[in-house]
Design an enzyme around this catalytic site. Structure first.
Site, PDB file in Angstrom:
ATOM      1  N   HIS A   1       5.364  31.506  81.220  1.00 45.63           N
ATOM      2  CA  HIS A   1       6.619  31.006  81.805  1.00 45.63           C
ATOM      3  C   HIS A   1       7.816  31.202  80.870  1.00 45.63           C
ATOM      4  O   HIS A   1       7.722  30.909  79.677  1.00 45.63           O
ATOM      5  CB  HIS A   1       6.395  29.513  82.083  1.00 45.63           C
ATOM      6  CG  HIS A   1       7.439  28.877  82.913  1.00 45.63           C
ATOM      7  ND1 HIS A   1       8.110  27.754  82.507  1.00 45.63           N
ATOM      8  CD2 HIS A   1       7.927  29.187  84.125  1.00 45.63           C
ATOM      9  CE1 HIS A   1       8.954  27.392  83.445  1.00 45.63           C
ATOM     10  NE2 HIS A   1       8.866  28.245  84.439  1.00 45.63           N
TER      11      HIS A   1
ATOM     12  N   MET B   1      19.999  30.494  89.372  1.00 45.62           N
ATOM     13  CA  MET B   1      19.411  29.680  90.458  1.00 45.62           C
ATOM     14  C   MET B   1      18.024  30.130  90.871  1.00 45.62           C
ATOM     15  O   MET B   1      17.663  31.298  90.763  1.00 45.62           O
ATOM     16  CB  MET B   1      20.309  29.747  91.684  1.00 45.62           C
ATOM     17  CG  MET B   1      20.469  31.147  92.228  1.00 45.62           C
ATOM     18  SD  MET B   1      20.929  31.116  93.958  1.00 45.62           S
ATOM     19  CE  MET B   1      20.092  32.587  94.538  1.00 45.62           C
TER      20      MET B   1
ATOM     21  N   LYS C   1      18.134  35.638 104.620  1.00 45.51           N
ATOM     22  CA  LYS C   1      18.854  36.302 103.512  1.00 45.51           C
ATOM     23  C   LYS C   1      18.277  35.893 102.155  1.00 45.51           C
ATOM     24  O   LYS C   1      18.079  36.727 101.266  1.00 45.51           O
ATOM     25  CB  LYS C   1      20.341  35.952 103.563  1.00 45.51           C
ATOM     26  CG  LYS C   1      21.025  36.451 104.825  1.00 45.51           C
ATOM     27  CD  LYS C   1      22.490  36.101 104.774  1.00 45.51           C
ATOM     28  CE  LYS C   1      23.149  36.398 106.099  1.00 45.51           C
ATOM     29  NZ  LYS C   1      24.580  36.086 106.084  1.00 45.51           N
TER      30      LYS C   1
HETATM   31  P1  NAI Z   1      21.079  24.562  90.559  1.00 50.39           P
HETATM   32  O1  NAI Z   1      20.855  24.426  92.028  1.00 50.39           O
HETATM   33  O2  NAI Z   1      21.307  23.340  89.768  1.00 50.39           O
HETATM   34  O3  NAI Z   1      22.308  25.543  90.309  1.00 50.39           O
HETATM   35  C1  NAI Z   1      22.322  26.859  90.838  1.00 50.39           C
HETATM   36  C2  NAI Z   1      23.626  27.542  90.461  1.00 50.39           C
HETATM   37  O4  NAI Z   1      24.676  27.006  91.261  1.00 50.39           O
HETATM   38  C3  NAI Z   1      24.057  27.358  89.011  1.00 50.39           C
HETATM   39  O5  NAI Z   1      24.563  28.577  88.499  1.00 50.39           O
HETATM   40  C4  NAI Z   1      25.179  26.325  89.079  1.00 50.39           C
HETATM   41  O6  NAI Z   1      26.133  26.531  88.057  1.00 50.39           O
HETATM   42  C5  NAI Z   1      25.755  26.611  90.436  1.00 50.39           C
HETATM   43  N1  NAI Z   1      26.358  25.406  91.010  1.00 50.39           N
HETATM   44  C6  NAI Z   1      25.725  24.267  91.346  1.00 50.39           C
HETATM   45  N2  NAI Z   1      26.602  23.383  91.856  1.00 50.39           N
HETATM   46  C7  NAI Z   1      27.810  23.978  91.820  1.00 50.39           C
HETATM   47  C8  NAI Z   1      29.130  23.603  92.213  1.00 50.39           C
HETATM   48  N3  NAI Z   1      29.394  22.403  92.727  1.00 50.39           N
HETATM   49  N4  NAI Z   1      30.131  24.487  92.060  1.00 50.39           N
HETATM   50  C9  NAI Z   1      29.900  25.719  91.533  1.00 50.39           C
HETATM   51  N5  NAI Z   1      28.671  26.146  91.137  1.00 50.39           N
HETATM   52  C10 NAI Z   1      27.651  25.279  91.292  1.00 50.39           C
HETATM   53  O7  NAI Z   1      19.858  25.382  89.887  1.00 50.39           O
HETATM   54  P2  NAI Z   1      18.369  25.555  90.392  1.00 50.39           P
HETATM   55  O8  NAI Z   1      18.304  26.548  91.480  1.00 50.39           O
HETATM   56  O9  NAI Z   1      17.788  24.210  90.641  1.00 50.39           O
HETATM   57  O10 NAI Z   1      17.684  26.169  89.068  1.00 50.39           O
HETATM   58  C11 NAI Z   1      17.571  25.370  87.899  1.00 50.39           C
HETATM   59  C12 NAI Z   1      16.981  26.166  86.757  1.00 50.39           C
HETATM   60  O11 NAI Z   1      15.620  26.447  87.002  1.00 50.39           O
HETATM   61  C13 NAI Z   1      17.617  27.516  86.470  1.00 50.39           C
HETATM   62  O12 NAI Z   1      17.866  27.593  85.088  1.00 50.39           O
HETATM   63  C14 NAI Z   1      16.564  28.537  86.863  1.00 50.39           C
HETATM   64  O13 NAI Z   1      16.598  29.749  86.102  1.00 50.39           O
HETATM   65  C15 NAI Z   1      15.311  27.764  86.561  1.00 50.39           C
HETATM   66  N6  NAI Z   1      14.136  28.255  87.276  1.00 50.39           N
HETATM   67  C16 NAI Z   1      13.179  28.921  86.545  1.00 50.39           C
HETATM   68  C17 NAI Z   1      12.013  29.340  87.155  1.00 50.39           C
HETATM   69  C18 NAI Z   1      10.970  30.071  86.372  1.00 50.39           C
HETATM   70  O14 NAI Z   1       9.860  30.231  86.875  1.00 50.39           O
HETATM   71  N7  NAI Z   1      11.232  30.544  85.196  1.00 50.39           N
HETATM   72  C19 NAI Z   1      11.761  29.106  88.583  1.00 50.39           C
HETATM   73  C20 NAI Z   1      12.860  28.443  89.256  1.00 50.39           C
HETATM   74  C21 NAI Z   1      13.994  28.009  88.603  1.00 50.39           C
END
Ligand code: NAI
Length: 350
Positions: free
Chosen positions: A116, A175, A224
């Protein structure tokens, strides 16, 4: 419990080192985990350390991996991970990609056979720190139905983009391609609360509000998001010759086996397309203009991607440090390596 950056990082590092990871690799992994916790991405911070420690202790993560960086062309390379720590492999691969992009304008570096690799924004921010634009994708274990399907096929397959500006701000869009993480469903289940019908489906593939009936997560934005989730797996899985789709290993299936995950970094030097200073200045203008966009009722402000994460970091340090759940803090400072909680759990670890 609120902790300073140094304390949190050193507790996480020491635990993974004690589990068997080399001091250097434990330090690099702890750095990415701290980056996540300080930005409020707690799903990818200290909460994972016990699971990693159990995997390290049981042999499912190579503690002395034979990493190999193989150039396959002027702008392309494969980083062989030997099922070592994903954080370390993805960080070293990004360092190589940055060098290659500076030299040749673009770098496409596939990272094969790793564990991971956590929050992808860490890696795209590294590129932005070097005045480069980038995309990073990786695979994760199958938990989401393909659009219109009933059985989990893809993971939460995240994607992140990064770009520099003329000031100290960076765009880090980061995301998962599912509406919600599985952890949020577990949380609602434990509280006996219902979930919105847009988060997940039952065994028949129909929207569900009772968290105990969830069979799979759903992609963002319907067909999408499903397409995006699929292409993340094409770039970081099929293209790299590692297991893909539903063949991707489950996080909890067998902690004595390596996970063979794929991860891809694409890094580009803006100066090969436009004047770099002009580009950075225009990026700053974009962020200023977005922030100045009048907010809709109930929104307060328009943020650019990654802005709120940086605000959460500043807020944490202004309020005495990074907030860590007491139970996790107790584990981190205990002498125990793990509590044998994750091995051979089903894909949802419930
Ligand atoms: P999230 O839903 O908190 O945010 C997604 C994106 O939307 C971010 O870039 C954030 O800055 C933007 N955003 C959120 N609210 C906003 C707003 N009000 N205005 C403008 N932009 C906004 O993130 P999510 O999808 O929950 O992911 C969290 C973390 O988990 C990430 O770092 C992702 O890389 C990681 N992840 C890692 C996995 C892995 O297997 N390595 C699998 C799934 C997620």
């Amino acid at each position: 419990m609120r902790l300073s950056r140094e304390e949190l990082k050193s507790l996480m590092k020491n635990k993974m080192h004690k589990a068997g990871l080399s001091e250097k690799h434990a330090d690099m992994a702890a750095e990415v985990l701290t980056w996540s916790d300080e930005r409020g991405y707690h799903s990818h911070g200290a909460v994972r350390v016990e699971y990693y420690s159990e995997r390290i202790a049981k042999g499912g993560m190579t503690v002395d991996p034979k990493f190999e960086f193989k150039k396959t062309g002027p702008c392309s390379a494969i980083f062989e991970g030997d099922n070592g720590c994903g954080y370390v492999a993805a960080t070293l691969a990004m360092e190589e990609a940055i060098k290659m992009a500076k030299e040749n304008g673009i770098a496409v570096v596939g990272v094969r056979n790793i564990s991971h690799s956590g929050a992808l924004g860490y890696y795209t921010e590294m590129a932005a720190d070097n005045d480069l634009v980038s995309i990073s994708f990786c695979q994760s274990d199958p938990m989401a139905v393909p659009f219109g399907g009933t059985e989990p096929y893809y993971g939460t397959n995240p994607i992140s983009f990064g770009a520099p500006t003329a000031d100290d701000r960076k765009v880090v869009f980061d995301m998962a391609t599912t509406v919600q993480a599985w952890g949020k469903i577990l949380d609602k289940r434990s509280r006996h609360e219902s979930i919105p019908d847009s988060w997940a489906v039952d065994a028949k593939g129909l929207p569900v509000t009772d968290p105990s009936l969830v069979n799979a997560l759903v992609p963002i934005a319907g067909a999408k998001g499903y397409g995006l989730m699929m292409m993340v797996d094409v770039f970081s899985g099929v293209l790299l010759g590692v297991p893909f789709g539903s063949h991707v290993s489950s996080m909890y299936h067998d902690l004595s086996e390596g996970r063979n995950l794929g991860h891809m970094h694409i890094v580009m030097d803006p100066s090969r397309f436009t004047d770099i200073n002009e580009f950075k200045k225009n990026m700053s203008t974009v962020l200023d203009e977005l922030n100045a966009n009048p907010a809709a009722e109930g929104y307060g402000k328009v943020y650019y991607p990654g802005e709120r994460a940086v605000m959460r970091r500043e807020e944490a340090y202004a309020n005495g440090g990074i907030e860590i759940v007491d139970e996790i803090y107790e584990y981190l400072k205990s002498d125990d390596i793990h509590y044998d909680r994750y091995d051979h759990k089903n894909r949802f670890a419930d």
